[in-house]
Design a protein around this motif. Structure first.
Motif, PDB file in Angstrom:
ATOM      1  N   LEU A 122     -40.985   5.132 -32.511  1.00 52.74           N
ATOM      2  CA  LEU A 122     -40.757   4.174 -31.373  1.00 52.74           C
ATOM      3  C   LEU A 122     -40.100   2.930 -31.400  1.00 52.74           C
ATOM      4  O   LEU A 122     -39.217   2.628 -30.753  1.00 52.74           O
ATOM      5  CB  LEU A 122     -42.371   3.783 -30.819  1.00 52.74           C
ATOM      6  N   SER A 123     -40.170   2.293 -32.595  1.00 52.37           N
ATOM      7  CA  SER A 123     -39.589   1.143 -33.113  1.00 52.37           C
ATOM      8  C   SER A 123     -38.021   1.397 -33.080  1.00 52.37           C
ATOM      9  O   SER A 123     -37.139   0.743 -32.503  1.00 52.37           O
ATOM     10  CB  SER A 123     -40.118   0.372 -34.166  1.00 52.37           C
ATOM     11  N   CYS A 124     -37.905   2.455 -33.954  1.00 52.91           N
ATOM     12  CA  CYS A 124     -36.356   2.974 -34.287  1.00 52.91           C
ATOM     13  C   CYS A 124     -35.699   3.254 -33.014  1.00 52.91           C
ATOM     14  O   CYS A 124     -34.677   2.924 -32.565  1.00 52.91           O
ATOM     15  CB  CYS A 124     -36.346   3.902 -35.430  1.00 52.91           C
ATOM     16  N   GLY A 125     -36.559   4.066 -32.304  1.00 49.20           N
ATOM     17  CA  GLY A 125     -35.937   4.650 -30.898  1.00 49.20           C
ATOM     18  C   GLY A 125     -35.451   3.601 -29.867  1.00 49.20           C
ATOM     19  O   GLY A 125     -34.695   3.473 -29.238  1.00 49.20           O
ATOM     20  N   ALA A 126     -36.543   2.328 -29.703  1.00 44.25           N
ATOM     21  CA  ALA A 126     -36.092   1.267 -28.866  1.00 44.25           C
ATOM     22  C   ALA A 126     -35.135   0.553 -29.438  1.00 44.25           C
ATOM     23  O   ALA A 126     -34.212   0.143 -28.625  1.00 44.25           O
ATOM     24  CB  ALA A 126     -37.524   0.369 -29.109  1.00 44.25           C
ATOM     25  N   GLY A 127     -34.798   0.439 -30.633  1.00 43.85           N
ATOM     26  CA  GLY A 127     -33.594  -0.358 -31.209  1.00 43.85           C
ATOM     27  C   GLY A 127     -32.375   0.458 -31.080  1.00 43.85           C
ATOM     28  O   GLY A 127     -31.274  -0.286 -30.507  1.00 43.85           O
ATOM     29  N   GLY A 128     -32.495   1.850 -30.963  1.00 40.62           N
ATOM     30  CA  GLY A 128     -31.116   2.679 -30.674  1.00 40.62           C
ATOM     31  C   GLY A 128     -30.974   2.534 -29.200  1.00 40.62           C
ATOM     32  O   GLY A 128     -29.806   2.489 -29.001  1.00 40.62           O
ATOM     33  N   ALA A 129     -32.045   2.587 -28.274  1.00 40.69           N
ATOM     34  CA  ALA A 129     -31.845   2.730 -27.091  1.00 40.69           C
ATOM     35  C   ALA A 129     -31.180   1.356 -26.576  1.00 40.69           C
ATOM     36  O   ALA A 129     -30.474   1.315 -25.745  1.00 40.69           O
ATOM     37  CB  ALA A 129     -33.498   3.108 -26.498  1.00 40.69           C
ATOM     38  N   ALA A 130     -31.747   0.216 -27.049  1.00 38.00           N
ATOM     39  CA  ALA A 130     -31.202  -0.788 -26.966  1.00 38.00           C
ATOM     40  C   ALA A 130     -29.510  -1.217 -27.071  1.00 38.00           C
ATOM     41  O   ALA A 130     -28.928  -1.763 -26.295  1.00 38.00           O
ATOM     42  CB  ALA A 130     -31.871  -2.144 -27.697  1.00 38.00           C
ATOM     43  N   ALA A 131     -29.348  -0.552 -28.351  1.00 37.49           N
ATOM     44  CA  ALA A 131     -27.752  -0.632 -28.687  1.00 37.49           C
ATOM     45  C   ALA A 131     -26.927   0.199 -27.770  1.00 37.49           C
ATOM     46  O   ALA A 131     -25.893  -0.173 -27.129  1.00 37.49           O
ATOM     47  CB  ALA A 131     -27.635  -0.071 -30.069  1.00 37.49           C
ATOM     48  N   LEU A 132     -27.527   1.368 -27.211  1.00 38.82           N
ATOM     49  CA  LEU A 132     -26.890   2.301 -26.400  1.00 38.82           C
ATOM     50  C   LEU A 132     -26.729   1.480 -25.168  1.00 38.82           C
ATOM     51  O   LEU A 132     -25.546   1.506 -24.362  1.00 38.82           O
ATOM     52  CB  LEU A 132     -27.422   3.709 -26.221  1.00 38.82           C
ATOM     53  N   LEU A 133     -27.786   0.870 -24.463  1.00 39.78           N
ATOM     54  CA  LEU A 133     -27.686   0.422 -23.348  1.00 39.78           C
ATOM     55  C   LEU A 133     -26.788  -0.910 -23.330  1.00 39.78           C
ATOM     56  O   LEU A 133     -26.058  -1.068 -22.297  1.00 39.78           O
ATOM     57  CB  LEU A 133     -28.937  -0.028 -22.605  1.00 39.78           C
ATOM     58  N   LEU A 134     -26.798  -1.724 -24.386  1.00 44.32           N
ATOM     59  CA  LEU A 134     -26.006  -2.848 -24.427  1.00 44.32           C
ATOM     60  C   LEU A 134     -24.529  -2.440 -24.632  1.00 44.32           C
ATOM     61  O   LEU A 134     -23.613  -3.068 -24.153  1.00 44.32           O
ATOM     62  CB  LEU A 134     -26.513  -3.934 -25.481  1.00 44.32           C
TER      63      LEU A 134
END
Length: 184
Positions: free
Chosen positions: A52-64
């Motif tokens: 979940l943590s790694c996924g949230a970080g990856g999603a944040a990078a993609l969205l930004l």
């Protein structure tokens, strides 16, 4: 503290994923998290905090970063093609050096030729075929190919998007929340 590290690792992997020609899987390998990530995806309950943590970080990078990269691709397509080609060429040279050091054999040459042919075949053949059949089928087939690019290290997800002509459209869908486009 570990959660912050997992978020950062996910964010850095996501940053690599956004750049056409750069593999998020290779970034995960370089950070030493690839195997753990694949195992966590296979059995989410076994390492849920990391996933979940790694996924949230990856999603944040993609969205930004995805919209920024899409804007650059739209505004400077020739420069992007040159940069992507340079990235791919540099990767090919580095891989060739590794292969020569290990010894060249027929299977290494076949694997290299197959990997080099995939983007050209996808770009030329699949795009024409599926666009003539229908847009939704094209998006669905592209989604199947792209899902493989997400887990195979060295195969860039965004490179595939770029050559399939879907990079900017995908960035727009992420920006606007177009679930109908993103789900297939």
């Amino acid at each position: 503290m570990k959660i912050f590290v997992y978020l950062l690792e996910g964010f850095l992997t996501g940053c690599a994923t956004v750049v056409p020609g750069v593999s998020g899987g290779r970034a995960a390998i370089a950070m030493g998290i690839y195997d753990r990530l694949i195992l966590a995806l296979a059995k989410p309950k076994s390492d849920l905090k990391f996933l979940l943590s790694c996924g949230a970080g990856g999603a944040a990078a993609l969205l930004l970063l995805f919209p920024v990269a899409a804007s650059i691709i739209e505004d400077c397509p020739a420069a992007v093609r040159i940069a992507v080609t340079a990235i791919i060429a540099a990767s090919a040279v580095l891989q060739a050096i590794k292969t020569v050091k290990k010894g060249i054999n027929a299977s290494a040459i076949c694997a290299f030729l197959c990997c080099a042919a995939v983007p050209a075949l996808i770009n030329a053949g699949m795009k024409c075929l599926f666009l003539s059949i229908g847009g939704t089928l094209y998006i669905l087939a592209a989604g199947c190919l792209l899902s493989a690019a997400l887990v195979l290290p060295g195969l860039s997800f965004t490179y595939m998007l770029y050559f399939l002509g879907m990079y900017v459209r995908t960035a727009d869908a992420l920006k606007t929340g177009d679930i109908a486009f993103l789900l297939p």
